[in-house]
Every structure is written in C-alpha cells, then in structure tokens.
Design a protein around this motif. Structure first.
Motif, short mmCIF file in Angstrom:
data_model
loop_
_atom_site.label_atom_id
_atom_site.label_comp_id
_atom_site.label_asym_id
_atom_site.label_seq_id
_atom_site.Cartn_x
_atom_site.Cartn_y
_atom_site.Cartn_z
N VAL A 23 3.02 2.01 -12.52
CA VAL A 23 3.37 1.38 -11.24
C VAL A 23 2.43 0.22 -10.96
CG1 VAL A 23 3.53 1.75 -8.74
CG2 VAL A 23 4.40 3.49 -10.30
N LYS A 24 1.18 0.35 -11.33
CA LYS A 24 0.20 -0.73 -11.16
C LYS A 24 0.67 -2.00 -11.88
CE LYS A 24 -4.55 -1.89 -12.34
NZ LYS A 24 -5.75 -1.45 -13.04
N ASP A 25 1.17 -1.83 -13.10
CA ASP A 25 1.67 -2.97 -13.88
C ASP A 25 2.91 -3.59 -13.22
OD1 ASP A 25 -0.36 -2.53 -15.73
OD2 ASP A 25 0.93 -1.29 -17.03
N ILE A 26 3.74 -2.75 -12.66
CA ILE A 26 4.94 -3.24 -11.98
C ILE A 26 4.54 -4.06 -10.75
CG2 ILE A 26 7.05 -2.57 -10.74
CD1 ILE A 26 7.18 -0.10 -12.59
N LYS A 27 3.55 -3.58 -10.00
CA LYS A 27 3.08 -4.33 -8.83
C LYS A 27 2.54 -5.70 -9.23
CE LYS A 27 1.85 -0.63 -5.63
NZ LYS A 27 0.79 0.01 -4.85
N ILE A 28 1.78 -5.74 -10.31
CA ILE A 28 1.25 -7.02 -10.79
C ILE A 28 2.40 -7.95 -11.19
CG2 ILE A 28 -0.08 -8.11 -12.66
CD1 ILE A 28 -1.87 -5.54 -12.59
N PHE A 29 3.38 -7.41 -11.89
CA PHE A 29 4.56 -8.19 -12.30
C PHE A 29 5.29 -8.76 -11.09
CE2 PHE A 29 9.15 -8.28 -13.15
CZ PHE A 29 9.18 -9.17 -14.22
N ARG B 167 4.09 -9.27 -8.01
CA ARG B 167 3.26 -10.29 -7.36
C ARG B 167 3.40 -11.64 -8.06
NH1 ARG B 167 -1.45 -8.01 -3.97
NH2 ARG B 167 -0.95 -5.81 -4.00
N LYS B 168 3.34 -11.62 -9.38
CA LYS B 168 3.50 -12.86 -10.16
C LYS B 168 4.91 -13.42 -9.98
CE LYS B 168 0.09 -11.81 -13.74
NZ LYS B 168 -0.10 -11.45 -15.15
N TYR B 169 5.90 -12.55 -9.93
CA TYR B 169 7.29 -12.98 -9.74
C TYR B 169 7.46 -13.67 -8.40
CZ TYR B 169 12.36 -12.66 -9.25
OH TYR B 169 13.68 -12.95 -9.05
N LEU B 170 6.87 -13.08 -7.36
CA LEU B 170 7.02 -13.65 -6.01
C LEU B 170 6.27 -14.97 -5.84
CD1 LEU B 170 6.76 -10.39 -3.88
CD2 LEU B 170 8.81 -11.76 -4.31
N ILE B 171 5.16 -15.09 -6.53
CA ILE B 171 4.38 -16.33 -6.46
C ILE B 171 5.09 -17.45 -7.18
CG2 ILE B 171 2.22 -17.41 -7.20
CD1 ILE B 171 0.84 -14.73 -6.59
N ASN C 254 0.80 -1.22 0.00
CA ASN C 254 0.00 0.00 0.00
C ASN C 254 0.84 1.28 0.00
OD1 ASN C 254 0.96 -0.44 2.56
ND2 ASN C 254 -0.90 0.23 3.61
N LYS C 255 2.14 1.17 -0.15
CA LYS C 255 3.03 2.33 -0.14
C LYS C 255 3.43 2.71 -1.57
CE LYS C 255 3.62 2.50 4.38
NZ LYS C 255 3.30 3.59 5.20
N ARG C 256 3.86 3.95 -1.73
CA ARG C 256 4.36 4.39 -3.04
C ARG C 256 5.57 3.57 -3.45
NH1 ARG C 256 4.95 7.10 -7.33
NH2 ARG C 256 6.71 8.36 -7.92
N TYR C 257 6.52 3.45 -2.53
CA TYR C 257 7.68 2.58 -2.78
C TYR C 257 7.34 1.23 -2.15
CZ TYR C 257 9.81 7.14 -3.56
OH TYR C 257 10.08 8.40 -4.01
N PHE C 258 6.60 0.42 -2.90
CA PHE C 258 6.10 -0.83 -2.34
C PHE C 258 7.22 -1.84 -2.10
CE2 PHE C 258 5.72 -1.02 -6.87
CZ PHE C 258 6.12 -2.29 -7.23
N ILE C 259 8.32 -1.72 -2.82
CA ILE C 259 9.54 -2.43 -2.48
C ILE C 259 10.52 -1.34 -2.06
CG2 ILE C 259 11.50 -3.75 -3.34
CD1 ILE C 259 9.63 -5.26 -5.12
N ILE D 52 15.92 -9.32 -17.40
CA ILE D 52 15.16 -8.78 -16.27
C ILE D 52 14.91 -7.29 -16.48
CG2 ILE D 52 15.27 -8.24 -13.80
CD1 ILE D 52 16.84 -10.92 -13.48
N VAL D 53 15.95 -6.57 -16.91
CA VAL D 53 15.84 -5.13 -17.14
C VAL D 53 14.82 -4.86 -18.25
CG1 VAL D 53 17.07 -3.07 -17.93
CG2 VAL D 53 18.15 -4.60 -16.28
N ALA D 54 14.90 -5.62 -19.33
CA ALA D 54 13.97 -5.43 -20.44
C ALA D 54 12.53 -5.68 -20.00
CB ALA D 54 14.33 -6.36 -21.60
N SER D 55 12.32 -6.69 -19.17
CA SER D 55 10.97 -6.97 -18.66
C SER D 55 10.43 -5.80 -17.86
CB SER D 55 10.97 -8.23 -17.78
OG SER D 55 11.33 -9.36 -18.52
N LEU D 56 11.27 -5.23 -17.00
CA LEU D 56 10.83 -4.11 -16.18
C LEU D 56 10.61 -2.86 -17.02
CD1 LEU D 56 10.17 -3.14 -13.30
CD2 LEU D 56 12.50 -2.28 -13.20
N LYS D 57 11.48 -2.61 -17.98
CA LYS D 57 11.35 -1.42 -18.83
C LYS D 57 10.07 -1.45 -19.66
CE LYS D 57 15.36 0.82 -20.14
NZ LYS D 57 16.51 0.97 -21.02
N SER D 58 9.57 -2.64 -19.96
CA SER D 58 8.36 -2.75 -20.78
C SER D 58 7.11 -2.34 -19.99
CB SER D 58 8.20 -4.17 -21.31
OG SER D 58 7.89 -5.07 -20.27
N LEU D 59 7.23 -2.24 -18.69
CA LEU D 59 6.09 -1.88 -17.84
C LEU D 59 6.09 -0.37 -17.60
CD1 LEU D 59 6.55 -4.76 -15.27
CD2 LEU D 59 5.01 -4.74 -17.23
#
Length: 177
Positions: free
Chosen positions: A164-170, A172-176, A98-103, A154-161
């Motif tokens: 921030v909402k899309d990054i959070k979804i990414f 969550r899927k990564y951690l699962i 729930n934070k701006r810097y969620f990580i 990994i960098v390319a995957s993050l740059k494609s997002l």
C-alpha cells in the motif's frame, strides 16, 4: 429531463436503491455549489459508464481478486483517464492520505453490496471477484482500442505495486503529474 433533475434523481437513488447517505450528501453539496440555473439549461447526460459499470469494469480489468484499497485506486485511475474521452457518472472520490482507504468513493462502496446482492460479484477472503454474470456484464462495456490499451497499461502499473505504501507513492506522483 435536464441535468439538475438527473442529479436529483441520482441523489434519491443513492438512498432508495443503494442506501448511501454519504453519496447523497456529496451530490447535494455539488448541487448547492453549482449554479442551479445553469444545470436547468443543460441537457441530461447519457452515460457511457455508470458507477455500477465502472466498478464491474475495474474488477474485470484487474483480472483476479481485488481488495478494496486497490479497487478504489484503480477505479480512480480509470475514471480519471476514461472521463476525458467518455461520459462517466461521477463516483465522487475523496483522498485522505492518513486513512486505510486513502482514495475512497462512497458510491463505489455502496455499489459493492448492491452488485453482490444482484449476483454480479462475490466477496471472498476480503477480495472481490466477478461471477459469470458479472463477467458478461463487464465484457459488454466497450471502449476504443487505443483506450483499452491505455487501461491495460494502467492496470499493469498498479498490479506491479505490492505494498500500500508503494501505491500511495505512485498516486502522489500521478497527481503531481
């Protein structure tokens, strides 16, 4: 020096060098939760990458100005991958959705100011860029070719997002998994 002494020195450096009480707290918490006797028997760890070099490496690999949210996320992803193959100093990441810097990493956050003072990076319009000195420092960090290709992926995957909402979804899927 044993591992306990090394971690205590790191804790002191967090205050004396980087001014981060939060990082000191987390290192001390780690020490309290660890078996001190076991840490006394362990040898000091020689790091392939410190938190400083991980921060520089992350900004360098991103290849352009990077904001704090992406910096923390990419550092987390790179740390997670590289720590399987190399000895990396622990950036102490926390995740709070729930934070701006969620990580968030208090150690990386305190390094940004320190690296800026040392002339290795600059902050412009809420984005972090490496100076020429920072680029040469980041280029001196060597990892294997296979690992370098994975890091680029990994960098390319993050740059494609973009959002921030899309990054959070990414994440969550990564951690699962």
């Amino acid at each position: 020096m044993n591992r306990l002494q090394q971690l205590l020195k790191e804790a002191l450096d967090e205050i004396e060098v980087y001014g981060s009480w939060t990082s000191l707290y987390y290192i001390l918490k780690l020490l309290v939760e660890s078996e001190a006797e076991k840490l006394c028997r362990e040898q000091e760890i020689i790091y392939h990458m410190t938190v400083d070099s991980l921060t520089l490496f992350t900004i360098y690999k991103y290849g352009e100005g990077i904001d704090k949210t992406r910096l923390f996320v990419l550092s987390f992803l790179l740390y997670d991958y590289l720590s399987r193959h190399y000895n990396l100093q622990n950036p102490i990441f926390s995740i709070k959705w729930n934070k701006r810097y969620f990580i968030y990493s208090p150690r990386i956050d305190s390094r940004l100011h320190s690296l800026s003072k040392r002339g290795l990076l600059i902050k412009k319009d809420k984005l972090y860029y490496l100076t020429q000195l920072g680029i040469s420092e980041a280029e001196s960090i060597s990892i294997g070719k296979k690992d370098s290709m994975k890091v680029d992926s990994i960098v390319a995957s993050l740059k494609s997002l973009r959002k921030v909402k899309d990054i959070k979804i990414f994440i969550r899927k990564y951690l699962i998994g």
